[in-house]
Motif scaffolding. Structure first.
Motif, PDB file in Angstrom:
ATOM      1  N   GLU A 282       2.764   8.528   6.171  1.00  0.00           N
ATOM      2  CA  GLU A 282       1.749   9.092   5.297  1.00  0.00           C
ATOM      3  C   GLU A 282       2.166   8.982   3.831  1.00  0.00           C
ATOM      4  N   LEU A 283       1.189   9.062   2.948  1.00  0.00           N
ATOM      5  CA  LEU A 283       1.441   9.050   1.515  1.00  0.00           C
ATOM      6  C   LEU A 283       1.686  10.473   1.024  1.00  0.00           C
ATOM      7  N   SER A 284       2.331  10.585  -0.121  1.00  0.00           N
ATOM      8  CA  SER A 284       2.534  11.895  -0.725  1.00  0.00           C
ATOM      9  C   SER A 284       1.197  12.459  -1.194  1.00  0.00           C
ATOM     10  N   ALA A 285       1.153  13.764  -1.441  1.00  0.00           N
ATOM     11  CA  ALA A 285      -0.079  14.404  -1.915  1.00  0.00           C
ATOM     12  C   ALA A 285      -0.513  13.806  -3.252  1.00  0.00           C
ATOM     13  N   LYS A 286       0.451  13.485  -4.113  1.00  0.00           N
ATOM     14  CA  LYS A 286       0.127  12.894  -5.413  1.00  0.00           C
ATOM     15  C   LYS A 286      -0.494  11.519  -5.243  1.00  0.00           C
ATOM     16  N   HIS A 287       0.067  10.740  -4.320  1.00  0.00           N
ATOM     17  CA  HIS A 287      -0.457   9.382  -4.082  1.00  0.00           C
ATOM     18  C   HIS A 287      -1.875   9.454  -3.509  1.00  0.00           C
ATOM     19  N   LYS A 288      -2.109  10.400  -2.601  1.00  0.00           N
ATOM     20  CA  LYS A 288      -3.448  10.565  -2.037  1.00  0.00           C
ATOM     21  C   LYS A 288      -4.452  10.950  -3.114  1.00  0.00           C
ATOM     22  N   LYS A 289      -4.023  11.822  -4.031  1.00  0.00           N
ATOM     23  CA  LYS A 289      -4.905  12.238  -5.113  1.00  0.00           C
ATOM     24  C   LYS A 289      -5.267  11.061  -6.002  1.00  0.00           C
ATOM     25  N   VAL A 290      -4.300  10.190  -6.251  1.00  0.00           N
ATOM     26  CA  VAL A 290      -4.563   8.988  -7.046  1.00  0.00           C
ATOM     27  C   VAL A 290      -5.628   8.131  -6.365  1.00  0.00           C
ATOM     28  N   LEU A 291      -5.502   7.957  -5.061  1.00  0.00           N
ATOM     29  CA  LEU A 291      -6.470   7.136  -4.331  1.00  0.00           C
ATOM     30  C   LEU A 291      -7.874   7.737  -4.410  1.00  0.00           C
ATOM     31  N   GLU A 292      -7.966   9.057  -4.352  1.00  0.00           N
ATOM     32  CA  GLU A 292      -9.267   9.715  -4.491  1.00  0.00           C
ATOM     33  C   GLU A 292      -9.875   9.417  -5.858  1.00  0.00           C
ATOM     34  N   LEU A 293      -9.044   9.510  -6.893  1.00  0.00           N
ATOM     35  CA  LEU A 293      -9.543   9.272  -8.250  1.00  0.00           C
ATOM     36  C   LEU A 293      -9.854   7.791  -8.477  1.00  0.00           C
ATOM     37  N   GLN A 294      -9.048   6.917  -7.890  1.00  0.00           N
ATOM     38  CA  GLN A 294      -9.325   5.485  -8.004  1.00  0.00           C
ATOM     39  C   GLN A 294     -10.674   5.153  -7.377  1.00  0.00           C
ATOM     40  N   ALA A 295     -10.989   5.812  -6.262  1.00  0.00           N
ATOM     41  CA  ALA A 295     -12.275   5.568  -5.604  1.00  0.00           C
ATOM     42  C   ALA A 295     -13.442   5.966  -6.494  1.00  0.00           C
ATOM     43  N   LYS A 296     -13.193   6.895  -7.417  1.00  0.00           N
ATOM     44  CA  LYS A 296     -14.226   7.317  -8.354  1.00  0.00           C
ATOM     45  C   LYS A 296     -14.276   6.427  -9.592  1.00  0.00           C
ATOM     46  N   GLY A 297     -13.327   5.500  -9.678  1.00  0.00           N
ATOM     47  CA  GLY A 297     -13.332   4.574 -10.806  1.00  0.00           C
ATOM     48  C   GLY A 297     -12.295   4.870 -11.873  1.00  0.00           C
ATOM     49  N   TYR A 298     -11.455   5.873 -11.663  1.00  0.00           N
ATOM     50  CA  TYR A 298     -10.434   6.176 -12.661  1.00  0.00           C
ATOM     51  C   TYR A 298      -9.285   5.169 -12.541  1.00  0.00           C
ATOM     52  N   PRO A 299      -8.951   4.485 -13.645  1.00  0.00           N
ATOM     53  CA  PRO A 299      -7.989   3.373 -13.588  1.00  0.00           C
ATOM     54  C   PRO A 299      -6.537   3.829 -13.638  1.00  0.00           C
ATOM     55  N   ILE A 300      -6.095   4.519 -12.606  1.00  0.00           N
ATOM     56  CA  ILE A 300      -4.701   4.959 -12.523  1.00  0.00           C
ATOM     57  C   ILE A 300      -3.892   3.849 -11.864  1.00  0.00           C
ATOM     58  N   GLU A 301      -2.848   3.441 -12.521  1.00  0.00           N
ATOM     59  CA  GLU A 301      -2.023   2.339 -11.991  1.00  0.00           C
ATOM     60  C   GLU A 301      -0.824   2.913 -11.255  1.00  0.00           C
ATOM     61  N   VAL A 302      -0.579   2.405 -10.058  1.00  0.00           N
ATOM     62  CA  VAL A 302       0.560   2.846  -9.242  1.00  0.00           C
ATOM     63  C   VAL A 302       1.662   1.808  -9.350  1.00  0.00           C
ATOM     64  N   ILE A 303       2.827   2.227  -9.826  1.00  0.00           N
ATOM     65  CA  ILE A 303       3.965   1.327  -9.987  1.00  0.00           C
ATOM     66  C   ILE A 303       5.205   1.983  -9.370  1.00  0.00           C
ATOM     67  N   ASP A 304       6.205   1.181  -9.100  1.00  0.00           N
ATOM     68  CA  ASP A 304       7.443   1.770  -8.580  1.00  0.00           C
ATOM     69  C   ASP A 304       8.482   1.853  -9.687  1.00  0.00           C
ATOM     70  N   ALA A 305       9.662   2.382  -9.349  1.00  0.00           N
ATOM     71  CA  ALA A 305      10.702   2.586 -10.356  1.00  0.00           C
ATOM     72  C   ALA A 305      11.129   1.273 -10.998  1.00  0.00           C
ATOM     73  N   ARG A 306      11.148   0.206 -10.207  1.00  0.00           N
ATOM     74  CA  ARG A 306      11.529  -1.100 -10.745  1.00  0.00           C
ATOM     75  C   ARG A 306      10.538  -1.541 -11.820  1.00  0.00           C
ATOM     76  N   ASP A 307       9.232  -1.402 -11.511  1.00  0.00           N
ATOM     77  CA  ASP A 307       8.210  -1.763 -12.492  1.00  0.00           C
ATOM     78  C   ASP A 307       8.358  -0.923 -13.754  1.00  0.00           C
ATOM     79  N   PHE A 308       8.595   0.371 -13.564  1.00  0.00           N
ATOM     80  CA  PHE A 308       8.687   1.287 -14.698  1.00  0.00           C
ATOM     81  C   PHE A 308       9.803   0.871 -15.653  1.00  0.00           C
ATOM     82  N   ILE A 309      10.963   0.546 -15.109  1.00  0.00           N
ATOM     83  CA  ILE A 309      12.092   0.130 -15.946  1.00  0.00           C
ATOM     84  C   ILE A 309      11.804  -1.207 -16.618  1.00  0.00           C
ATOM     85  N   GLN A 310      11.224  -2.155 -15.871  1.00  0.00           N
ATOM     86  CA  GLN A 310      10.972  -3.477 -16.433  1.00  0.00           C
ATOM     87  C   GLN A 310       9.878  -3.450 -17.497  1.00  0.00           C
TER      88      GLN A 310
END
Length: 321
Positions: A282-310
């Motif tokens: 399962e996904l974390s509660a925060k990740h699930k919330k992001v998916l709900e908002l993405q479905a509404k059209g909110y452009p939240i980008e999901v990245i991992d720690a590697r992406d964040f540092i780079q």
């Protein structure tokens, strides 16, 4: 059969479950990004179950899809036409997850098509649209004078193809593919962008060194809203516990929040440590919330720690090449 250069894709979902696709829109483009064909289909989601929240977004409900084909039938009919063309989507992580989860639900194989994201394109080339830092598809289209019905899967797919072509043309790239490859080279070749960069490394104070001549106000994380989830460990000799990575984000001018909201720009994924979530995949509660908002059209980008540092020391000026 025409070999399409690009296929823009958009899903609408019946519930917060990613396998609940209830509509799909496809916009087929030629090598120049021009629209040459399109497809649209309603999809009967598993059990034909809908949430009131999702129906309020796209106005599709059980009566609309009770006689519609299921996802597996729709996808089989489309795969031959799509072929191996790259798939374009606005906030592609969402549509990619809907596709993959739906395929898994019906025990179907994952296609090898590359996904390209117009959200990332618009964020990296903001001056091309002058959207004042707002990257929702409907607002970007408003800025460009493009009329469409947001959350209609076909209209969204056509708008996505139009946006990719517009950014490629105005940023003087020969094609959407070259634009996307250029973004990939930016993320994967930091030395080319910052030849005088001080290497990222841990120090005795467990901090991350900044490149020489780096102006915080020009960074892509400046004034952005970031939420972290999961556990952060050492990455490439960089000390990344939660406290340190939070301080680092703030030093980049980002606003760090514990809760995912409509104004969140990035969710940064650490390692999942909850045994129950790991066991049930399962996904974390925060990740699930992001998916709900993405479905509404909110452009939240999901990245991992590697992406964040780079991405940490990238600037908008560096991205416009």
């Amino acid at each position: 059969m025409i070999d399409f250069a690009y296929v823009a894709i958009d899903f609408e979902t019946a519930t917060s479950e990613l396998s609940s696709a209830c509509a799909i829109g496809l916009a087929y483009g030629d090598v120049f990004g021009n629209l040459i064909d399109s497809d649209y289909s309603l999809i009967k989601p598993p059990g034909n179950v809908y949430s009131k929240r999702n129906t309020s977004i796209h106005n599709i409900g059980p009566r609309d899809t009770e006689n519609s084909p299921q996802f597996d039938e729709v996808w089989r009919a489309l795969t031959f036409k799509i072929g191996k063309a790259p798939l374009l989507a606005h906030n592609a992580g969402f549509d990619k997850n809907v596709l993959y989860k739906s395929l898994a639900h019906y025990d179907m194989s994952i296609p090898e098509n590359e996904f390209m994201c117009t959200l990332k394109m618009s964020r990296h080339y903001p001056t091309m649209i002058n959207s004042e830092g707002i990257h929702k598809l409907d607002y970007l289209m408003y800025c460009l004078g493009y009329g469409f019905e947001h959350h209609n899967a076909l209209d969204d797919a056509k708008a996505c193809l139009f946006l990719a072509k517009y950014i490629a043309d105005t940023s003087q790239h020969d094609s959407i593919n070259k634009l996307w490859n250029n973004l990939g080279s930016i993320h994967n070749s930091r030395k080319r962008i910052f030849p005088n960069e001080v290497p990222i490394r841990s120090t005795s104070h467990q901090t991350i060194d900044f490149p020489r001549d780096f102006e915080i106000s020009t960074g892509i994380f400046y004034n952005s809203s970031i939420v972290f989830t999961g556990k952060f460990n050492t990455y490439e000799n960089t000390f990344l516990n939660r406290d340190n990575v939070t301080k680092f984000a703030k030093s980049l001018g980002a606003q760090v929040s514990e809760k995912v909201k409509e104004n969140t720009d990035y969710l940064v994924l650490g390692t999942q440590t909850n045994p129950q979530l790991i066991k049930n995949e399962e996904l974390s509660a925060k990740h699930k919330k992001v998916l709900e908002l993405q479905a509404k059209g909110y452009p939240i980008e999901v990245i991992d720690a590697r992406d964040f540092i780079q991405m940490a020391f990238l600037t908008n000026d560096d991205l416009v090449i």
